[in-house]
Design an enzyme around this catalytic site. Sequence first.
Site, mmCIF file in Angstrom:
data_model
loop_
_atom_site.group_PDB
_atom_site.id
_atom_site.type_symbol
_atom_site.label_atom_id
_atom_site.label_comp_id
_atom_site.label_asym_id
_atom_site.label_seq_id
_atom_site.Cartn_x
_atom_site.Cartn_y
_atom_site.Cartn_z
ATOM 1 N N GLU A 1 0.819 -1.219 0.000
ATOM 2 C CA GLU A 1 0.000 0.000 0.000
ATOM 3 C C GLU A 1 0.848 1.261 0.000
ATOM 4 O OE1 GLU A 1 -0.655 -2.770 1.550
ATOM 5 O OE2 GLU A 1 -2.556 -3.275 0.599
ATOM 6 N N HIS B 1 -11.575 -6.639 7.985
ATOM 7 C CA HIS B 1 -12.352 -6.393 6.763
ATOM 8 C C HIS B 1 -13.619 -5.620 7.120
ATOM 9 C CE1 HIS B 1 -9.828 -9.895 5.865
ATOM 10 N NE2 HIS B 1 -9.845 -9.500 4.603
HETATM 11 C C1 LIG Z 1 -1.660 -5.335 3.585
HETATM 12 C C2 LIG Z 1 -2.711 -6.112 2.849
HETATM 13 N N1 LIG Z 1 -3.088 -5.717 1.608
HETATM 14 C C3 LIG Z 1 -4.030 -6.392 0.917
HETATM 15 C C4 LIG Z 1 -4.637 -7.484 1.458
HETATM 16 C C5 LIG Z 1 -5.719 -8.267 0.670
HETATM 17 N N2 LIG Z 1 -5.150 -9.598 0.333
HETATM 18 C C6 LIG Z 1 -5.390 -10.685 1.107
HETATM 19 S S1 LIG Z 1 -4.491 -12.013 0.595
HETATM 20 C C7 LIG Z 1 -3.818 -11.156 -0.695
HETATM 21 C C8 LIG Z 1 -2.847 -11.846 -1.615
HETATM 22 C C9 LIG Z 1 -1.714 -12.479 -0.856
HETATM 23 O O1 LIG Z 1 -0.909 -13.189 -1.753
HETATM 24 P P1 LIG Z 1 0.353 -13.996 -1.235
HETATM 25 O O2 LIG Z 1 1.159 -13.133 -0.320
HETATM 26 O O3 LIG Z 1 1.045 -14.558 -2.414
HETATM 27 O O4 LIG Z 1 -0.235 -15.146 -0.305
HETATM 28 P P2 LIG Z 1 -1.187 -16.337 -0.808
HETATM 29 O O5 LIG Z 1 -2.594 -15.884 -0.569
HETATM 30 O O6 LIG Z 1 -0.897 -16.579 -2.251
HETATM 31 O O7 LIG Z 1 -0.845 -17.522 0.056
HETATM 32 C C10 LIG Z 1 -4.270 -9.838 -0.707
HETATM 33 C C11 LIG Z 1 -3.892 -8.821 -1.711
HETATM 34 C C12 LIG Z 1 -4.246 -7.861 2.765
HETATM 35 N N3 LIG Z 1 -4.816 -8.923 3.383
HETATM 36 N N4 LIG Z 1 -3.292 -7.181 3.418
#
Ligand SMILES: Cc1ncc(C[n+]2csc(CCOP(=O)(O)OP(=O)(O)O)c2C)c(N)n1
Lengths: 366, 366, 325, 325
Positions: D60, D129
Site C-alpha cells: 500500500e 475487513h
Molecule cells: C496489507 C494487505 N493488503 C491487501 C490485502 C488483501 N489480500 C489478502 S491475501 C492477498 C494476496 C496475498 O498473496 P500472497 O502473499 O502470495 O499469499 P497467498 O494468498 O498466495 O498464500 C491480498 C492482496 C491484505 N490482506 N493485506
Amino acid sequence: MQEEPFSILLPNGKLRDGQKAPPIKPEELMRLYRVILLNRRVDERMTKLQRQGRIGFYVGSMGEEASIIGAAFALEAKDWVIPCYRELGAALLRGFSLFELCCQLFGNSQDTLHGRQMPNHYASSELRFGSISSPVGNQIPHATGLGLAARLRGTGDVALTFFGDGATSTGDFHVALNFAGVYKAQTIFLCRNNQWAISVPSTAQTASESLAIKAQGYGIKGVRVDGNDVFAVYAVTREAADRARQGEGPTLIEAVTYRLGPHTTSDDPRLYRDDAEVESWKGKDPLSRFRSYLLNAGHLTEEIDTDLEKEIKNEIDTALSKAEKIGPPTIDTMFEDVLDEMPWHLDEQLEELRCVLEPEVAEQKT
Amino acid sequence: MQEEPFSILLPNGKLRDGQKAPPIKPEELMRLYRVILLNRRVDERMTKLQRQGRIGFYVGSMGEEASIIGAAFALEAKDWVIPCYRELGAALLRGFSLFELCCQLFGNSQDTLHGRQMPNHYASSELRFGSISSPVGNQIPHATGLGLAARLRGTGDVALTFFGDGATSTGDFHVALNFAGVYKAQTIFLCRNNQWAISVPSTAQTASESLAIKAQGYGIKGVRVDGNDVFAVYAVTREAADRARQGEGPTLIEAVTYRLGPHTTSDDPRLYRDDAEVESWKGKDPLSRFRSYLLNAGHLTEEIDTDLEKEIKNEIDTALSKAEKIGPPTIDTMFEDVLDEMPWHLDEQLEELRCVLEPEVAEQKT
Amino acid sequence: MPTMNIIQAVNSALRVEMQSDDMVVILGEDVGQFGGVFRATQGLFKEFGPSRVFDTPLAENGIIGSAIGMALHGMRPVPEIQFVDFIYPAFDQIVNEAAKMRYRSGGQYTCPMVIRAPCGGGIKGGHYHSQSPEAYFIHTAGLKVVMPSNPYDAKGLLIASIRDNNPVIFLEPKQLYRAARGEVPEGEYTVELGKASRVREGTDITIVTYGASVHEALEAAKEADEEDQISTEIIDLRTLLPYDLDAILESVKKTGRVVIVHEAPKTCGFGAEISAALGERALLYLQAPILRVTGFDTPFPYTFEQEYLPNKTRVRKALRDVMDF
Amino acid sequence: MPTMNIIQAVNSALRVEMQSDDMVVILGEDVGQFGGVFRATQGLFKEFGPSRVFDTPLAENGIIGSAIGMALHGMRPVPEIQFVDFIYPAFDQIVNEAAKMRYRSGGQYTCPMVIRAPCGGGIKGGHYHSQSPEAYFIHTAGLKVVMPSNPYDAKGLLIASIRDNNPVIFLEPKQLYRAARGEVPEGEYTVELGKASRVREGTDITIVTYGASVHEALEAAKEADEEDQISTEIIDLRTLLPYDLDAILESVKKTGRVVIVHEAPKTCGFGAEISAALGERALLYLQAPILRVTGFDTPFPYTFEQEYLPNKTRVRKALRDVMDF
Ligand SMILES: Cc1ncc(C[n+]2csc(CCOP(=O)(O)OP(=O)(O)O)c2C)c(N)n1
Ligand SMILES: Cc1ncc(C[n+]2csc(CCOP(=O)(O)OP(=O)(O)O)c2C)c(N)n1
Ligand SMILES: [Mg+2]
Ligand SMILES: [Mg+2]
C-alpha cells in the site's frame, strides 16, 4: 566482499590509467566546478550563521558534493530531481538562487514556502526540484511514480532521486525499487552511502555485501561508484539516465562517499566517530580532487580560482543581507494551502487567531 | 534465469538420482503423511461447509501442504511457527485439535478466541503457533523479533514464519529480513511461492530473478526448493533451523509450489487463470507424490490408507457435529481483552449494550 | 531528593527498570552507544551492554514489528521512535498488530511494550519535528496513551508503563525535556496510569489539559486570578487513555465552566472527546459552552510556531470568554 | 434513468472520468484485468488498457507513494486500497506526504488523487475487513474525506472527488455495495463536496450520520414516528471533511435534540467532533445531551458483528432517551 566502486579521477586529481575524462566542454566543466565550490562555501557560511543564532537549523553536504552535483549534471532540464535534504548542490546547479535559499532559511515573507517549513526544506517546481520533507525514504516512491508517469505519458523525462544509506532500510525504499523494477519506471535511485546515519554506521544498517547489490532483489541494474569522483558519478548517472529514457529500466547507484561534517547543525559527530576516520576521508575530498584536475588540465588557474572565491563570497553576502532584512509572512499564510480553497473551519480559526494577535479586530467583533 | 529448486522426490514419488530420503523413522513418516492427508480432507470438508452456509469463510491450502507441513516438521516443540493464514497443516502437525479449529470457525463459546476473529484466524500459544491476522506481511517482523529474543536470551529456540509471494512486496518483509540479517536473528523466512497473489501472478509481483535471490539484499542465505516435495522442504528447513540455532544467521527459503484451490472461499480463480495451468500443477501434487513414495517404500499399503481415510473422516465428523451444537459466547467477551483490565469506558459501553439486548436490564436501571 | 529535568527522569526510569527486570530492553535509532538524539538513553549502553540497549536500522515498522516479536517471547521492549512524527511507518504494526494481539488471540498472546517518542512543538521543528498525534492512538482500541508534564510524573508514569501489561504509547513533550525541572526520587516509584492530577485548585473554571500545555494553562490561570479574579482549576490528565473522567466530572460539577487545552489540531483532537463526554454527562452543570484552545487544523508551521501553539494569551482569552458568556 | 447499486455507480463514475480525462488512471491490487475483488473496476482494463488501469505489487505504501509521484507529474491517480483496513502501511505517505505537499511547497506542488477504499462492517469480516478509520483522516489537515450512502451520491461524489484538486479519501461502505440500489444518470454529474443532504425532515430530533448508518437511522426514525410519534430529521453528511456544519446547525436550532450515529469506535470518533462543535455553538438550543450511537471501543468483532454495529434498535433507544431527558 564488495565490488570495487567505479572511478575515473584518482584522489590526487589525476585520471586513472585507461580512463579518460567524459566529453564535457571546458565552460561546462567550469560551471560544474563553480557549483561544487559554491555549495561548499554556502554550507560553511550557513553553518556559521546557525552558530550565531541567525538561522535556526542547517544541513550541509560537505564531502558529498560530487555524488550530488555530478549526478544532477547528467540530467536534462525536463528531468526531475527528487531530493532528500542534503542536495542543495543539485538545486544550485539547476539555477536555484541564493536569495530564494536564504529567504527559506529565514522563513520570511519572500520565502516561496511562506515560512511554513524548517530551514533547508526548500522546493522549486519551476526547476523540477522536489519538495523536501524530513521523513527518511518517503521521497523514493515519488520518484518511482514520476518515472512511471513519464513512461505512461511518453514525455521522455526521467526522475533522479537521492537518499542516504540509512534510507535503504526503509519500507519505502523497498516498495519504490520493486515497483520501479516491475514497471520499468524511468527512474534513477542514487544512494549517497556517506557511511553514517547520524550515529549509526552503514555497516550496522544492513548485512548485505554492498548497497548496490540490493538491486538484484528488484531485478534492476545496480552499480557502485566512487561518490567523491565527479566524473565517475556523472558517467554512471548519464548511462542510467539513457537506459531509463530508452525504457531499459531503472538503476540503483551506490555512490560511496563520506559525510565530512555533522549530520546537521544539531549534531556533534565527535560523540560517535573518530577524527582519524574523518581525516582519512578528507584526503579523498571531491572538491580539491576536481580542482587539481582542472588546474592540471589548464581549465582553471589560481587567479581564476581566487576571483571565483571572491565572486561567490559577494554573491552569498548580497543574498544574505538582502534576505535577512525581510520580515515574516502575513499570518493568513499559515492557514492557506492546507486545501486548494480555505474551508470554513480554517476561516474561523484564522479569525480566532486574529482576535488574539490584533486586539482591535476583537473590538470590532464585540 | 532462475536457479533450479532443490528437490529429492520426483513428481512420480521416486527419489531423484543421487538423492536419498532424509533419515526419518517410518512411524514419523506416517505421522507426516497423516497430517498432510488430514489437512487436505479438512480443507475439502470446510470448503463444502462454507458452500452450505454453515461457516462464513474458509482458507484452504490445497497443493501447498508439503511446503507448510514439511517445514514445520523440521522444528522442535520449543520453536515458534508464525503463520500467514494458510498454514493449518503446521498447526495440526503441532497438535492443534479439529475441535478447537471448528469452534474457531463457528466462533462459538468454546472458541479460544471467543468468536472475535474471522474464521481461519486461530492461534495457540500452547503450541507456539502464532496469532493469525489478515494483513499480508505483518507477521514477518514478529518472527524477526522472536528470533532476536531467542538469541539475546539464549533460549535455543528458532522462529519459522510463513508468507506468500505477494508478501515479499511489503515493507514489512524488507525490514524483517534486514533486521534479521543485521542481528543474526534465529529466524527462518519461508515464502510459499504459490505463483499467485489472488489474481496477480508472482511474475507481476517483482522483476527479480527469483524470490530466493532477495536474500542477497540482506546478506542472508537464500534457497529455492521444490515446495511440493516434502522431503526437500524438510531438508532445507532443517538445515536453516540448525544454522539459525548455531547463530549462523537467518535463511530465506523460497518454496516453489502452487495454489490449486481458490484464494479463499470468496474467490473464483477461473476469472483470472487457465485450467490448463492448474491441471499441469495437479501432476505435481505433494500428497499423491508422497503417497506414492510411501507405497513404493512399503511404509503404506492401500488397506492402511483406506482405514486412515475412514479414521480421518470420523475425526472430522465428530469434531464438527460437536462444535456446531455449541452456542455463541457471552456478550461480555466482546469487551474483554481489549486491555488486560476492562477500563471504565468499556464497562459503560457493555452496560449500554446490555440494556438494549436484555430490556429487563434496562428496567432495573430506570 | 535530586532535581532532574524530564530527560534525566526518563533516563532514570529506564535505568531503574532495566536493573530490576532483565527482560526490559531498549531499541531504536541512535539509542545505543550514542545515547539517543535527545540523550534519553545516555549511559545505558555502557551499563547494560549491547544485548539490552541497541541501535536499529532506520525503519520504524522494523523497530515496532520486532519489538512485538520480542514481547511475544516474554521480553519487555521499550522502543524509542526518534520523533513521533516518524511513527507512521509503524502505524500498521501498532494499530493492526500490537493493539489487537491480546484481543484477537483471546488473551493467549500479549505484547507489553512502551513506545517512547518525543512529541509536540516548541523547538522550531516545523512539520516533522513538532507533531502531536495522540488522537490517532486514543481512537485505537487496545492501546494506553500517556503524556507527562513534569519530571516526577515522567519517571513514575514511565515505570508504571513498563510494568503495565498493555502496549503503551508514551509521548514526551520535547520542549519540556530540559525546561521542566523538579524533585525526583532516585529509586523506583510509580504514578498510577489512568489517574489525573489536579495541579491547581479553583472554583470558576476547569481547564482540562496535558503535556506542555499544562504550563501555559498554569500561567494563564495565574494571570486570570491576578487580573480578573477568576479562579481556575487545572486538571493534568497525564494518562490520555484510559483517561480520568471522574476527576474531570468532579471538577466540572463544581465550576460549571470548561476550557480544554492541547497542542494537537482541533478537529477530531482529544479535546473533542472530552467535550463530547462532558456534554453527554454534565450538560445541566454547564454554565457556558466548553471551549477548546488547540493547535490549528494545519500542518505544524515553522515561522509562526508560537502563533500556532495554544499559548497563555489564547488560553486567557478563552477563560474570559467562558466567564463572560 | 437506469437503476444501479453502489458498485455499478462507482464503476460508472470511474468510466465517465477516464473517458473525459486521459490523466485519470487506476492502480491497486487486483484492479486490472480481474476488475477488483469487489468488481468496482470491472471492464475498465478492457476499455482503457494496461496503461490506464493496472495491478500493483502488494504494498500500500508503494501504491500511494507512486500515486503521489504520478500526481506530481500531472496525472490524476485513483488508487484503490482493497480494504481500508489495509491502508495503514500507506499512512505515512498519506499523512506526511500527500496531505502536506501543497502546504509545505507553498502551493508549488500538489497531489490531487482519490484514494478509494471499501470500509465498514456488515459482511462478517472481523477485525480486518470491517474497519471505519475515517477519524484518522479527518484529524489530518490537508485531506478531504468522503463517504456516500447511496448510488446517486456515490457516483456524483466520486466524480467531484476526481475533479477536486486535493487528496481525497473516498470511503465506500461495502455492506451497501450491492444492497443499496437507486436511479443513477448514465452520464456525468457531480454532487458538491462539503454539502450534506437532509434525507428526512423532522422537528423533534436531529440525527447526524453518514455511510451505512444512514439506513439504520432511517428505519429507526420511521419506527419512532409510527410508534412514539417522534419526528426525526436526518442529515447525511456525505463529506466528512470539510463537513457541512451549517446544515447541522440549522437543523439543531430547530429540533434542539441531537443523536449522532456512526460505525467507527466512539472514543475520539468523528461523532466527538460534531458533538463538541455543537456544544461550542448551540449550547443554548440544546434541550437534551447530544448522544452518540457508535461502534464500541473494541476491535471489530466477528460473532457479535450485529451487536457491535449501531443498529436500528440502539438508535431507537437513543431517540427515546433524548426525548425523555
Ligand atoms: C496489507 C494487505 N493488503 C491487501 C490485502 C488483501 N489480500 C489478502 S491475501 C492477498 C494476496 C496475498 O498473496 P500472497 O502473499 O502470495 O499469499 P497467498 O494468498 O498466495 O498464500 C491480498 C492482496 C491484505 N490482506 N493485506
Ligand atoms: C522515518 C524517519 N525516521 C527517523 C528520522 C530521523 N533521522 C533524520 S536523518 C536520519 C539518518 C539518515 O541517514 P541516511 O539515510 O544515511 O542519510 P544521511 O543523513 O546520512 O544523508 C534519521 C534517523 C527521520 N527523519 N525519518
Ligand atoms: Mg548516511
Ligand atoms: Mg501467493
